[in-house]
Design an enzyme around this catalytic site. Structure first.
Site, PDB file in Angstrom:
ATOM      1  N   ASP A 285     -88.719 -16.093 -31.497  1.00  8.36           N
ATOM      2  CA  ASP A 285     -88.427 -17.522 -31.494  1.00  8.36           C
ATOM      3  C   ASP A 285     -87.645 -17.957 -32.727  1.00  8.36           C
ATOM      4  O   ASP A 285     -87.295 -19.130 -32.864  1.00  8.36           O
ATOM      5  CB  ASP A 285     -89.710 -18.334 -31.333  1.00  8.36           C
TER       6      ASP A 285
ATOM      7  N   ASP B  36     -45.179 -40.876 -15.959  1.00  7.35           N
ATOM      8  CA  ASP B  36     -45.576 -39.506 -15.663  1.00  7.35           C
ATOM      9  C   ASP B  36     -47.020 -39.439 -15.191  1.00  7.35           C
ATOM     10  O   ASP B  36     -47.376 -38.673 -14.301  1.00  7.35           O
ATOM     11  CB  ASP B  36     -45.376 -38.642 -16.908  1.00  7.35           C
TER      12      ASP B  36
ATOM     13  N   GLY C 134     -47.882 -33.718 -13.418  1.00  4.02           N
ATOM     14  CA  GLY C 134     -47.300 -34.365 -12.252  1.00  4.02           C
ATOM     15  C   GLY C 134     -46.015 -33.750 -11.752  1.00  4.02           C
ATOM     16  O   GLY C 134     -45.955 -33.250 -10.627  1.00  4.02           O
ATOM     17  N   LEU C 135     -45.001 -33.737 -12.583  1.00  2.00           N
ATOM     18  CA  LEU C 135     -43.701 -33.263 -12.133  1.00  2.00           C
ATOM     19  C   LEU C 135     -43.761 -31.808 -11.732  1.00  2.00           C
ATOM     20  O   LEU C 135     -43.221 -31.395 -10.714  1.00  2.00           O
ATOM     21  CB  LEU C 135     -42.680 -33.443 -13.250  1.00  2.00           C
TER      22      LEU C 135
HETATM   23  S1  SF4 Z   1     -90.604 -13.494 -24.829  1.00  2.00           S
HETATM   24 FE1  SF4 Z   1     -89.964 -15.642 -24.772  1.00  2.00          FE
HETATM   25  S2  SF4 Z   1     -91.487 -16.705 -26.019  1.00  2.00           S
HETATM   26 FE2  SF4 Z   1     -91.623 -14.530 -26.521  1.00  2.00          FE
HETATM   27  S3  SF4 Z   1     -90.291 -14.211 -28.262  1.00  2.00           S
HETATM   28 FE3  SF4 Z   1     -89.086 -13.761 -26.455  1.00  2.00          FE
HETATM   29  S4  SF4 Z   1     -88.087 -15.710 -25.991  1.00  2.00           S
HETATM   30 FE4  SF4 Z   1     -89.779 -16.201 -27.382  1.00  2.00          FE
END
Ligand code: SF4
Lengths: 528, 440
Positions: A44, A289, A424-425
């Protein structure tokens, strides 16, 4: 994802909105001397990648992970969290440490508030635990809640500035061109003679939050978040607010007038000046145009609420027809319907990437204004596309000033539309004489042949009558080949649909001409 | 001297589910379904958006709140799988688990078994949770899930069309006439077809015409692995897969270094030749030639100090290769060390006195970086730019995962991943950037 709550697992390919975690880190990461401790698994830490890559951060992003690993799963993660918060406090000496939950920590039911309460007495920094459901809430909701939370925490009663001043609520890192917008709004306000008291969250410190109440008016720049904080400042401190995303002529006028009214300043001349015949916007829009390049062209619009509404207005203001306008902000459906009103033939709310993709394919627009995902879809079906909303891509973090809001933003959009849509043209000539192909030899014809077949639907399209392939006689095939290749697929499909509906078993020249007459009269009606 | 330190720290790496990026391309007719939360989907989108088309053969079964309390995920998962089947008609679906699956103790194994029966093709669970795995280990999990499709016996006769799908029936045909037991070689790792071709070509020249690779892109064509098989890993992070092969197939897993760099490739080929009783004398010359080809690049690298912060688990073989280039590897940080599968690499690194840090602490590494003053830092995507701003020159660790770095032929591409950032820095300095001051 929004939705009923009764249904279980949902298949998704891509997400239109980020997570609560990304929302909180957008707010906290945009501020000064605020450090965020992310309570989650190693992976994360990807929020760092967004700051490092998209915003090209030159400092280490102010996020530290308090890792939940196997050991923390078994023995509890509190010890690690305490240790991490202490370390961050000592090392970075921030004013505030935000301890943010993740999906994983939420599922583990770790009580972050309790940790903050005990630890808070020992740390120099103030500890804040965002009041969000990290599992359920999405990015904008979390931003809205968290902004409100910190404003409530720090804003205090202050004497108003002498001169009329405003706060800009909204600009933050990782927003769609938001920092460019901020500059544009600042210079707009400067032209009007309105002072900016504070901007949040971008660049804000705790002091900025404390002094928000010096302003006379809050301007919430994006409808997706920030309004609750404005509402709170109104209730507690009596500060008036407006929520407006000034995109295009009308919304910008409204925006400027709303501010002028409150500030007691005349704004008409500012508006006139920007729309004067000598100005870029008028010169472009009125140019003969753009009669062929833009007028009556069919566009589709999809994005967050603010940008989808704004772009729909803008397109109509330059003569482009909006076949449909959609937003993924499911919670804002009613307001969306109301703000688009009669500007688009169809207005809807949807957060299913596939559905939008299919809709684009079936609509055959001249141009797509969408998110990064619609850009993928448009590329797949070979339609020109402009990205006008998050989710964005590295390309939407340009270096050169590139606002979306205000008159400068409109000018830039016009440039982008101009360079994306078929001119356009050029289009006229192509339609009359076919593609330019130097020395049409055997080989070219062969290539062209390939283009024809690869352009044609591989199998009979399941969405139409689906009675197998229609035969094209020799003359009709020849006529089809004369159609420029980039519209050939569309012409073929339209003609076949027309033929099927009327029970023809073969496409002849007669059918082609009849279909052409039919579709052109139909599209003319739509344009008016 | 004991040179492996453990910091149990926090470092910058990707979550293992990111391995879908290369696996969904490697395994044909497959679909990768990640069962997780919004976070997992957002991560993949953010991390891979630049590289992968929006319409790829992977997707997410996003958990909703009702899933948290439901007794079994089979029904809900089944509905999602049905949708995937309707759209993609895959021949195999990998169901990847994530942190939330781990935390909720969801039993995807059982669900997958049920769904395999229901849909009549394999729906395979793989454990790719970010809780205890790092970046590239997702590949280990997926290969592990594929092992049941690796036949124990070669088909006796030329493959006849079978009535039942093969994957239901392998292993039950032992009464059929068996092919003569011969030792076969299987290389393991999801590398590109061209890398495979090169390695096969090298081995053919050395006298080994038949070299199998696991995984094959086609799930129905996986190579035979049994007690007659010699297995050699191509990637250093396939530990679960190797352990199961040792235990269940009783195959011999060769302990060697990885075929990364001319030195590693030579040791790798020698080990295989020795095992199969083949002449190794030509390998020396091949290696020498490979080094000669690298000479211009080597001149850039010699004497430089390079530090690995640790991300993709390729760090130890890469560090070993660099030491062979006369680079001073000041620190080889790596998320995790499997001492058995990395034994040979570890020994070489210890001989060469390289400091190895397992599960490094990024904050401490930052301090050490100031001491080492490395010429190049190999780091995760999330921190390269800030490190550059601090004056360090960086290489993205993820590039080593996405580049072809195995064997003699690819050695030039491998070494360039190290020299390119150095050359870039030099070029910028020569063209105006000296004035900025901070790049010095
Ligand atoms: S499995 Fe999902 S929640 Fe777990 S680290 Fe990977 S992205 Fe994050």
């Amino acid at each position: 994802m929004g939705g009923s709550g009764v249904a279980g697992m949902k298949l998704a390919y891509w997400m239109y909105e980020g997570t609560a975690l990304s929302g909180i880190t957008r707010v906290a990461g945009s501020m000064q001397k605020v450090h965020t401790v992310i309570h989650g698994p190693q992976g994360d830490g990807y929020v760092n990648v967004m700051y490092s890559m998209l915003e090209r951060f030159h400092t280490i992003p102010p996020f530290t992970l308090s890792t939940i690993g196997r050991r923390e799963m078994a023995q509890g993660s509190r010890a690690r969290l305490v240790e991490t918060v202490r370390r961050v406090d000592a090392q970075h000496q921030p004013d505030v440490i935000v301890i943010t939950p993740t999906c994983s920590s939420t599922l583990l039911q770790e009580d972050l508030l309790a940790v903050a309460r005990t630890l808070g007495k020992q740390t120099k920094a103030k500890l804040i635990v965002p009041n969000v459901n990290a599992f359920r809430d999405l990015e904008h909701r979390a931003m809205d809640d968290f902004l409100t939370q910190i404003v409530a925490e720090f804003a205090t009663e202050q004497p108003k500035t002498e001169q009329f001043s405003v706060n800009l609520i909204g600009p933050s890192y990782l927003g769609f061109h938001q920092l460019h917008d901020m500059q544009e709004i600042r210079s707009m306000l400067e032209s009007l003679g309105v002072a900016v008291n504070a901007v949040i969250p971008y660049g804000a410190s705790i002091k900025t939050l404390q002094e928000l109440t010096k302003a006379h008016l809050n301007i919430c720049l994006y409808h997706e978040y920030g309004q609750s904080a404005c509402e709170l400042l109104k209730e507690k401190f009596g500060i008036d607010y407006i929520v407006a995303t000034p995109i295009g002529i009308r919304l910008t006028s409204q925006f400027v007038k709303a501010i002028g009214e409150r500030a007691g300043l005349p704004v008409e001349s500012y508006i006139r000046q920007n729309l004067a015949p000598s100005g870029t916007i008028a010169r472009f829009t009125k140019s003969v145009d753009s009669l062929s390049a833009l007028f009556g062209k069919r566009a589709v619009v999809f994005g967050d609420y603010s940008h989808a509404v704004g772009m729909t207005h803008l397109l109509r203001e330059i003569g482009v027809r909006v076949v449909w306008a959609g937003t993924y902000m499911k919670t804002m459906e009613k307001a969306f319907q109301a703000s688009i009103g009669g500007l688009a033939d169809e207005v809807f709310v949807c957060d299913d990437f596939q559905e939008i993709s299919h809709k684009i394919r079936d609509t055959h627009p001249d141009i797509v204004l969408g998110t990064q995902m619609e850009r993928h879809s448009a590329a797949r079906f070979n339609f020109p596309c402009i990205v006008i909303s998050s989710p964005a891509h590295i390309l939407n973090f340009p270096l050169f000033p590139a606002p979306v809001l205000g008159y400068q933003g409109m000018t830039r959009m016009l440039d982008t539309i101009n360079s994306t849509i078929k001119l356009g043209l050029e289009e006229h000539l192509v339609n009359m004489f076919g593609e330019d192909s130097p020395g049409m030899g055997e080989e070219d014809t062969a290539q062209e042949q390939v283009a024809v077949t690869s352009d044609m639907p591989k199998a009979p399209d399941k969405t139409t009558a689906g009675e197998g392939e229609l035969k094209w006689d020799a003359e009709a095939t020849k006529a089809l080949k004369q159609v420029p290749f980039f519209v050939r697929g569309k012409v073929q499909r339209n003609t076949e649909n027309y033929a099927r509906e009327r029970g023809y078993s073969e496409v002849t020249l007669e059918v082609i001409y009849a279909a052409k007459a039919y579709f052109e009269s139909k599209s003319n009606q739509g344009e008016r | 001297m004991e040179r492996v330190e453990r910091e149990n720290g926090c470092f910058h790496t990707f979550c293992p589910i990111a391995s879908v990026a290369w696996l969904h391309r490697k395994i044909k007719d497959s679909f990768f379904l990640i069962v997780g939360t919004h976070t997992c989907a957002h991560f993949i989108q953010t991390a891979l958006d630049v590289m992968v088309y929006a319409h790829s053969r992977f997707g997410f079964a996003v958990l909703e709140e009702s899933d948290l309390v439901s007794a079994s995920p089979t029904e809900e998962l089944g509905k999602v799988v049905q949708q995937v089947v309707d759209e993609w008609h895959p021949k195999v679906i990998f169901v990847l688990s994530t942190c939330s699956v781990d935390i909720l103790k969801m039993d995807l194994e059982v669900s997958c078994k049920d769904l395999s029966t229901r849909f009549g093709f394999p729906v395979l669970p793989a454990s790719t949770s970010g809780i205890d795995r790092s970046f590239t280990q997702g590949e280990d999990a997926v290969l592990h899930a594929l092992l049941p499709f690796v036949p124990k016996e070669a088909p006796a006769v030329e493959p006849v069309e079978e009535k039942k799908p093969r994957w239901f029936s392998f292993g039950k045909e032992s009464e059929k006439e068996k092919a003569e037991p011969a030792r076969n070689l299987v290389l393991i790792g999801a590398v590109t077809d061209s890398t495979i071709q090169q390695l096969q070509w090298e081995l053919k020249q050395l006298g080994l015409p038949k070299v199998d690779v696991f995984p094959d892109g086609d799930i129905r064509k996986m190579p035979v692995i049994n007690e007659q098989t010699v297995v050699v890993p191509l990637q250093p992070y396939l530990n679960d897969t190797l352990a199961t092969i040792r235990r269940e197939r009783r195959a011999k897993v060769l302990s060697t270094v990885f075929p990364i760099g001319p030195d590693g490739t030579a040791r790798f080929l020698e080990a295989i030749c020795l095992e199969f009783g083949l002449d190794t004398s030509r390998i020396k010359e091949k290696e020498a030639q490979a080094w000669r080809d690298l000479e211009p690049q080597l001149q850039i690298l010699r004497g430089k100090k390079i530090m690995f912060l640790g991300d993709n688990l390729l760090e130890l073989p890469l560090a070993r290769f660099l030491t062979s280039c006369d680079v001073q590897v000041v620190e080889a940080g790596t998320p995790y060390i499997h001492s058995k599968d990395l034994q040979q690499e570890l020994e070489l690194l210890k001989e060469r006195d390289v400091r190895i840090v397992e599960s490094p602490d990024f904050t401490k590494q930052l301090q050490r970086m100031q001491e080492y003053k490395p010429d190049l830092v190999v780091a995760g995507l999330g921190i390269c730019n800030p490190l550059e701003a601090m004056g360090f020159t960086t290489a993205w660790s993820i590039e080593f995962t996405f580049a072809q770095i195995h064997g003699f032929v690819n050695a030039i591409d491998l070494i360039k991943l190290f020299t390119k950032p150095l050359l870039k820095r030099q070029a910028l300095m020569e063209h105006g950037w000296a004035e900025a001051g901070w790049l010095e």
